[in-house]
Design a protein around this motif. Sequence first.
Motif, mmCIF file in Angstrom:
data_model
loop_
_atom_site.group_PDB
_atom_site.id
_atom_site.type_symbol
_atom_site.label_atom_id
_atom_site.label_comp_id
_atom_site.label_asym_id
_atom_site.label_seq_id
_atom_site.Cartn_x
_atom_site.Cartn_y
_atom_site.Cartn_z
ATOM 1 N N GLY A 1 0.629 -1.235 0.117
ATOM 2 C CA GLY A 1 0.045 -0.143 0.066
ATOM 3 C C GLY A 1 0.917 1.267 -0.128
ATOM 4 N N GLN A 2 1.852 1.091 0.757
ATOM 5 C CA GLN A 2 2.957 2.496 0.813
ATOM 6 C C GLN A 2 3.555 2.637 -0.571
ATOM 7 N N VAL A 3 4.004 1.451 -1.361
ATOM 8 C CA VAL A 3 4.497 1.586 -2.740
ATOM 9 C C VAL A 3 3.555 2.127 -3.678
ATOM 10 N N ALA A 4 2.277 1.827 -3.333
ATOM 11 C CA ALA A 4 1.172 2.062 -4.217
ATOM 12 C C ALA A 4 1.025 3.444 -4.166
ATOM 13 N N ASP A 5 0.995 4.242 -3.006
ATOM 14 C CA ASP A 5 0.637 5.572 -2.706
ATOM 15 C C ASP A 5 1.906 6.603 -3.276
ATOM 16 N N LEU A 6 2.933 5.969 -3.227
ATOM 17 C CA LEU A 6 4.402 6.654 -3.769
ATOM 18 C C LEU A 6 4.002 6.639 -5.190
ATOM 19 N N ILE A 7 3.559 5.561 -5.938
ATOM 20 C CA ILE A 7 3.418 5.341 -7.327
ATOM 21 C C ILE A 7 2.275 6.427 -7.681
ATOM 22 N N THR A 8 1.245 6.399 -6.913
ATOM 23 C CA THR A 8 -0.045 7.063 -7.226
ATOM 24 C C THR A 8 0.642 8.870 -7.154
ATOM 25 N N ALA A 9 1.279 9.224 -6.031
ATOM 26 C CA ALA A 9 1.648 10.635 -5.932
ATOM 27 C C ALA A 9 2.557 11.142 -6.972
ATOM 28 N N LYS B 1 -3.701 1.014 -4.079
ATOM 29 C CA LYS B 1 -3.053 0.519 -2.763
ATOM 30 C C LYS B 1 -3.863 -0.739 -2.509
ATOM 31 N N LEU B 2 -4.944 -0.975 -2.652
ATOM 32 C CA LEU B 2 -5.626 -2.252 -2.327
ATOM 33 C C LEU B 2 -5.372 -3.284 -3.543
ATOM 34 N N TYR B 3 -5.295 -3.080 -4.594
ATOM 35 C CA TYR B 3 -4.974 -3.585 -5.909
ATOM 36 C C TYR B 3 -3.422 -4.294 -5.630
ATOM 37 N N LEU B 4 -2.800 -3.432 -5.179
ATOM 38 C CA LEU B 4 -1.495 -4.100 -5.073
ATOM 39 C C LEU B 4 -1.323 -5.099 -3.794
ATOM 40 N N SER B 5 -1.912 -4.520 -2.721
ATOM 41 C CA SER B 5 -1.978 -5.373 -1.670
ATOM 42 C C SER B 5 -2.567 -6.707 -1.641
#
Length: 469
Positions: free
Chosen positions: A100-108, A360-364
Amino acid sequence: MADRPAWLDVVAPSGAVRQRLLAGVIERLQLYLDHRADLPVAPAVDADALRAALAAEDFRDPRPLGELVAAVAVALEHGMVHTGHPRYFGLFNPPSCFPGQVADLITAVINPQLAVWSHAAVPVEIERRVIEEMGDALGLPPPVFGHFTTGGAEANFTALLLALTRAEPRFASEGVRGYAGQPMLYASAESHLAWFKIAHQSGLGRAAVRLVTTDEAGRINPVRLDEAITADRQAGHIPVMIVGTAGTTTAGMIDPLPDIAAVAQAQRLHFHVDAAWGGAAAFSPALHPYLVGIEQADSVTVDAHKWLSVPMGAGMLLCRDADALRETFQVTTGYMPQGSEADDPYCHSLQWSRRFAGLKLYLSLAALGRSGYGEMIDHMTGLAELLRNGLRQRAWTVRNPTPLPVICFTGNRGDDPATVAARLQTAGGAWISAAKYVGRPVLRACITSFETTEDDVMRLLDLLDEARR
Ligand SMILES: *Cc1c(COP(=O)(O)O)cnc(C)c1O
């Protein structure tokens, strides 16, 4: 090189500088994660000193980003409750999982705009896929439609607007005046009280929320529910929606969903289930049976940032009547790209510009798998069972009969829950809260971190013994 302005070096540092700054940020975050368990869970904060320090920031005199990041990291370490700490046993505020952390970084960084399908085909389709998967995990009959929200409160607000529009199409143009009487909604006295704000926001007014009596364990009483609806009709009101809560915020109680579904069907009302944190139980084969009845819901709220442990800012509204959801939020403008309205998130949700919260939910989910999530959840319910048994052995009384990992308990020596909680919080080794459960003051301990261990639970039991002395 000479004409690259200073401001551009800040908003868009070039290659090597950006890399150095990012490495610094990541190093800081690593340090935080590696040492979080050693920090006091809830450091004391001097509000005056904090405001004075912030007042001293001179925005006319810019500082280097690297220096600012370091200062913010130190300030955060000393100035907040570390909800991600393994001995934070408070509300459902889990640490954020790594995917989820990784996803938020990508999203940002990539920052897609999800208002319309044609601008963000991959993000919109990823979100749709995750919503469908969540619906399937819960057992909702396909097709399941919906969208991501900022959290449970927004999803619940969306459900009410949907129910109001389904029950009376004139609501769309005339609002509450389109109704021949006062629209009403029904939830239990133990439900999440954002319902009052939601009724206010929707124009119904807070008096439209009927809090129905519960049994002694805090589950809605379906007979009282049915009576309240009938009495309201007789008084000229217009019942619109029934809410079942699957996992109350205080005590993790699950309303008798099949009974509520039957009332909703007989009374021809929209049946919404607020499974903000309890919905994650769908991934555990052991817990899933407790959600029975949820498959009959017209709409469901699940918060990914609660028990699914993704970073904050990800709720979901699932529903079965896709057309009604589109009717509720449809709009045409001259300036939005045309042609894909049926799939455009801005045409079936409250938000307009939309962040890629679903990643973040997709990746998790894709990295853990449904079974990985199930194991994580079972691990946490197992620790809750350990804590329950430990409490009983040490002469505390567990009050709430729930399979979910939240425990409401009282002492047998006249211990005041608020005093015990305050002592324990001040001592700093762990954090639990005092709460009110079916009218009774209780201590409330929730296993909310996937990093909590048996040792942490044993430590909490010892700290509780010290705090009651
Ligand atoms: C947390 C919670 C909400 C509110 O969700 P937010 O994400 O805080 O907006 C609603 N209902 C229940 C049962 C909850 O536990």
